[in-house]
Design a protein around this motif. Sequence first.
Motif, PDB file in Angstrom:
ATOM      1  N   LEU A  23       0.838  -1.201   0.000  1.00 29.52           N
ATOM      2  CA  LEU A  23       0.000   0.000   0.000  1.00 29.52           C
ATOM      3  C   LEU A  23       0.879   1.260   0.000  1.00 29.52           C
ATOM      4  O   LEU A  23       0.635   2.199  -0.759  1.00 29.52           O
ATOM      5  CB  LEU A  23      -0.955   0.005   1.200  1.00 29.52           C
ATOM      6  CG  LEU A  23      -2.051   1.046   1.101  1.00 29.52           C
ATOM      7  CD1 LEU A  23      -3.063   0.699   0.015  1.00 29.52           C
ATOM      8  CD2 LEU A  23      -2.785   1.196   2.418  1.00 29.52           C
ATOM      9  N   TYR A  24       1.904   1.253   0.849  1.00 29.11           N
ATOM     10  CA  TYR A  24       2.793   2.420   0.887  1.00 29.11           C
ATOM     11  C   TYR A  24       3.593   2.549  -0.408  1.00 29.11           C
ATOM     12  O   TYR A  24       3.902   3.657  -0.855  1.00 29.11           O
ATOM     13  CB  TYR A  24       3.701   2.374   2.123  1.00 29.11           C
ATOM     14  CG  TYR A  24       2.951   2.755   3.383  1.00 29.11           C
ATOM     15  CD1 TYR A  24       2.328   4.003   3.489  1.00 29.11           C
ATOM     16  CD2 TYR A  24       2.831   1.887   4.454  1.00 29.11           C
ATOM     17  CE1 TYR A  24       1.618   4.367   4.618  1.00 29.11           C
ATOM     18  CE2 TYR A  24       2.117   2.233   5.597  1.00 29.11           C
ATOM     19  CZ  TYR A  24       1.514   3.479   5.671  1.00 29.11           C
ATOM     20  OH  TYR A  24       0.807   3.826   6.798  1.00 29.11           O
ATOM     21  N   ILE A  27       1.326   4.255  -2.767  1.00 32.42           N
ATOM     22  CA  ILE A  27       1.250   5.694  -2.478  1.00 32.42           C
ATOM     23  C   ILE A  27       2.482   6.410  -3.052  1.00 32.42           C
ATOM     24  O   ILE A  27       2.374   7.482  -3.644  1.00 32.42           O
ATOM     25  CB  ILE A  27       1.145   5.943  -0.958  1.00 32.42           C
ATOM     26  CG1 ILE A  27      -0.223   5.472  -0.445  1.00 32.42           C
ATOM     27  CG2 ILE A  27       1.366   7.408  -0.612  1.00 32.42           C
ATOM     28  CD1 ILE A  27      -0.351   5.454   1.071  1.00 32.42           C
ATOM     29  N   PRO A  31       0.743   7.735  -6.803  1.00 28.48           N
ATOM     30  CA  PRO A  31      -0.115   8.498  -5.881  1.00 28.48           C
ATOM     31  C   PRO A  31      -1.496   8.803  -6.456  1.00 28.48           C
ATOM     32  O   PRO A  31      -2.487   8.789  -5.727  1.00 28.48           O
ATOM     33  CB  PRO A  31       0.683   9.777  -5.623  1.00 28.48           C
ATOM     34  CG  PRO A  31       1.688   9.859  -6.701  1.00 28.48           C
ATOM     35  CD  PRO A  31       1.974   8.466  -7.135  1.00 28.48           C
ATOM     36  N   ASN A  32      -1.554   9.056  -7.768  1.00 30.13           N
ATOM     37  CA  ASN A  32      -2.863   9.376  -8.360  1.00 30.13           C
ATOM     38  C   ASN A  32      -3.812   8.178  -8.272  1.00 30.13           C
ATOM     39  O   ASN A  32      -5.010   8.342  -8.078  1.00 30.13           O
ATOM     40  CB  ASN A  32      -2.708   9.810  -9.820  1.00 30.13           C
ATOM     41  CG  ASN A  32      -2.005  11.154  -9.919  1.00 30.13           C
ATOM     42  OD1 ASN A  32      -2.009  11.918  -8.955  1.00 30.13           O
ATOM     43  ND2 ASN A  32      -1.395  11.428 -11.043  1.00 30.13           N
ATOM     44  N   ALA A  34      -3.555   5.830  -5.922  1.00 29.97           N
ATOM     45  CA  ALA A  34      -3.862   5.646  -4.495  1.00 29.97           C
ATOM     46  C   ALA A  34      -4.960   6.609  -4.037  1.00 29.97           C
ATOM     47  O   ALA A  34      -5.735   6.294  -3.127  1.00 29.97           O
ATOM     48  CB  ALA A  34      -2.601   5.854  -3.656  1.00 29.97           C
ATOM     49  N   GLU A  35      -5.048   7.776  -4.689  1.00 28.47           N
ATOM     50  CA  GLU A  35      -6.097   8.743  -4.316  1.00 28.47           C
ATOM     51  C   GLU A  35      -7.499   8.207  -4.550  1.00 28.47           C
ATOM     52  O   GLU A  35      -8.458   8.698  -3.970  1.00 28.47           O
ATOM     53  CB  GLU A  35      -5.919  10.052  -5.106  1.00 28.47           C
ATOM     54  CG  GLU A  35      -4.961  10.993  -4.437  1.00 28.47           C
ATOM     55  CD  GLU A  35      -5.003  12.374  -5.035  1.00 28.47           C
ATOM     56  OE1 GLU A  35      -5.552  12.547  -6.131  1.00 28.47           O
ATOM     57  OE2 GLU A  35      -4.450  13.282  -4.399  1.00 28.47           O
ATOM     58  N   GLU A  36      -7.594   7.188  -5.385  1.00 21.02           N
ATOM     59  CA  GLU A  36      -8.920   6.620  -5.662  1.00 21.02           C
ATOM     60  C   GLU A  36      -9.531   6.012  -4.392  1.00 21.02           C
ATOM     61  O   GLU A  36     -10.744   5.831  -4.317  1.00 21.02           O
ATOM     62  CB  GLU A  36      -8.824   5.572  -6.774  1.00 21.02           C
ATOM     63  CG  GLU A  36     -10.179   5.253  -7.365  1.00 21.02           C
ATOM     64  CD  GLU A  36     -10.122   4.287  -8.545  1.00 21.02           C
ATOM     65  OE1 GLU A  36      -9.059   4.134  -9.165  1.00 21.02           O
ATOM     66  OE2 GLU A  36     -11.167   3.679  -8.818  1.00 21.02           O
TER      67      GLU A  36
END
Lengths: 136, 163
Positions: A23-24, A27, A31-32, A34-36
């Motif tokens: 998960l990290y 990120i 990142p885009n 992960a923003e979901e």
Amino acid sequence: MRKVISAVIVSSIILLLVSFGLLYAMIAIFPNQAEEYFSPVFRWSNAGTDWMFYAHPFVLSIALKWFWERYKQILPGGTILKAVELAFVYGIVAMLPVLWLTFSAIDISPLMVLSWLGYGILQAFVAGLVFAKLNP
Amino acid sequence: MRINGSSNVNSFTCDVTEYLRTDTLWCLQDERNSRYVFTSNSMLRLDIRRFDCHHKYITADFRKMVKADVYPTLIIRFLSLDPIKHGSTVKGQVLVELAGKKKIMDVEYACEQLASGQMHLTGTRSMRFPDFGLEPPKKIGGLIRIKEDINVQFNLYFRKLHS
């Protein structure tokens, strides 16, 4: 039985760490994407359901261990090949149909679904390595 | 008004895309310290639903977090302001009412006299969502989260009507 339990516990702890790491990594690298996770389709964090996220490696380890005990005789090769076999069986038989259905019903991007598929396959591979080492 | 915030994934900016009203602020100048003291109706009312975070998920979560359905208005009530001088910074006090909670805050403004005769005041202030009893959104067991600290920027254009 003791070997089975210890393999499940070790696998669960490693899978929990792997899930944090992935998960990290998502990120940091995407990142885009992960923003979901801020999408309204995902629950807001609360004590009532958070524990389920942290418990998922234990549920997965128990399920994979059950499969491993029943079918390890037919998995070919050494440690890595057995782990790869387990990962693909889990990915194709369990994850692919469920994610197909998930994508059809929930407003998430194809990339998010693919990341879950990769995540699941990698988790099963790691669990397979642990089982093949500790309880072949 | 602009709110700069961040999550553990990215940073974001929420701003009010349009504010078409003209507000009249009434104030008295205290002769002892030249400070302006505003009357109780000197306030700005911002529609929370007009805040746009330029990211559809963050915008939706932001509105949900500040309970826009129940408290649709952000109220900034001006309390006091130091004498305004072009090119200097002045201090003032505002009362911010958000999500049903009120908080008095000191704000420092940079003043700029515009050619149009207007005075442009730019104020910035660090705040925390919990100051207003708000809990920023967290997802996936809290591993994906909006941070509590935000930076709020006010842009105010004043024109003197009477003296």
